[in-house]
Design a protein around this motif. Structure first.
Motif, short mmCIF file in Angstrom:
data_model
loop_
_atom_site.label_atom_id
_atom_site.label_comp_id
_atom_site.label_asym_id
_atom_site.label_seq_id
_atom_site.Cartn_x
_atom_site.Cartn_y
_atom_site.Cartn_z
N LEU A 196 0.82 -1.21 0.00
CA LEU A 196 0.00 0.00 0.00
C LEU A 196 0.86 1.26 0.00
N THR A 213 2.50 1.74 -3.41
CA THR A 213 1.55 2.25 -4.40
C THR A 213 1.40 3.76 -4.30
N TRP A 237 1.48 -2.31 -8.49
CA TRP A 237 1.47 -2.42 -7.03
C TRP A 237 0.07 -2.29 -6.48
N GLY A 238 -0.73 -1.42 -7.07
CA GLY A 238 -2.11 -1.27 -6.62
C GLY A 238 -2.93 -2.52 -6.90
N ALA A 295 -2.05 -5.43 -4.56
CA ALA A 295 -2.46 -5.28 -3.16
C ALA A 295 -3.57 -6.27 -2.80
#
Length: 241
Positions: A140, A143, A207-208, A211
């Motif tokens: 998180l 991101t 990365w988002g 998650a």
């Protein structure tokens, strides 16, 4: 702590596969930005003394401290009796560039550590409650930092293009004199820097998206073992008196 044992199965799952993509994307991010070197050129003449245009060059690159990039005339040539070496480009964009590159390098190192954990210590990662949670928090934060660092670098890149473009002729004091004629020559293509911005936002998307898969491995998504008997129809607790 269980011993190191290679298990490539996690790489076939979204959690490991996307981590490999994040690792590769981080390499392209810091390489396309940190490895850039270019120059901007102007043409100067001072008729009727010197009618031939002379090329004045300013070399710049990462970390883009443009205020340290001085203009250089041709070797051994006095162009219009101007000390061109005392003139520099305008702006210092090192903070945005270094933040972006440094963060990309840290992401690169973290991906290596995470992949070693996924592949070499699969059981330790799956059986632990803390490691997936740490991984989720880092995901998180990464991101968010990809969004911040890439946005800052994109803004800095726009300013760099302006500071090294045709506007430099209007900013140079010698070029404001009537006896000195200046023309903008050329500037190195910044295509690789545009690519670095693209990879920055691509990293943010990776990365988002990852998650969710990291979240599925945490205790927030999976019920704890202590509550399992009740949720599976186990023996209910004794009634009160």
């Amino acid at each position: 702590m269980s011993g190191f044992q290679i298990n490539l199965n996690p790489l076939k799952e979204p959690l490991g596969f996307i981590k490999v993509l994040e690792w590769l994307a981080s390499i392209f991010a810091f390489a396309t930005c940190g490895g850039f070197k270019g120059q901007t050129e102007i043409q100067a003449s001072c008729p009727p003394t010197v009618t031939e245009n002379k090329t004045i060059t300013a070399v710049f690159g990462y970390p883009f401290r443009l205020n340290e990039a001085s203009f250089q005339p041709p070797p051994g040539v006095n162009v219009c009796d101007v000390n061109w070496k005392s003139l520099v480009l305008i702006g210092d964009y090192s903070s945005s560039a270094q933040f972006y590159v440094t963060f990309a390098v840290f992401v690169f190192l973290y991906c290596i550590a995470a992949l070693l954990l996924y592949v070499g210590y699969t059981s330790l990662y799956l059986d632990s409650r803390k490691l997936p949670m740490i991984d989720f928090v880092v995901t998180l934060v990464a991101t968010f930092l990809w969004l911040v660092s890439t946005s800052a670098w994109a803004k800095a890149l726009t300013d760099i293009k302006i500071a090294t473009g045709h506007n430099i002729v209007q900013e140079l004091l010698p070029c404001k004199k009537k006896e000195v004629l200046c023309y903008f020559g050329s500037v190195t293509s910044m295509g690789s820097l545009n690519v670095s911005v693209i990879f920055g936002f691509l990293n943010m998307i990776l990365w988002g998206g990852n998650a969710w898969f990291v979240y599925k491995e945490t205790s927030l998504h999976s019920p704890s073992n202590t509550s399992a008997p009740h949720s599976q129809g186990g023996i209910p607790p004794p009634a009160g008196i």
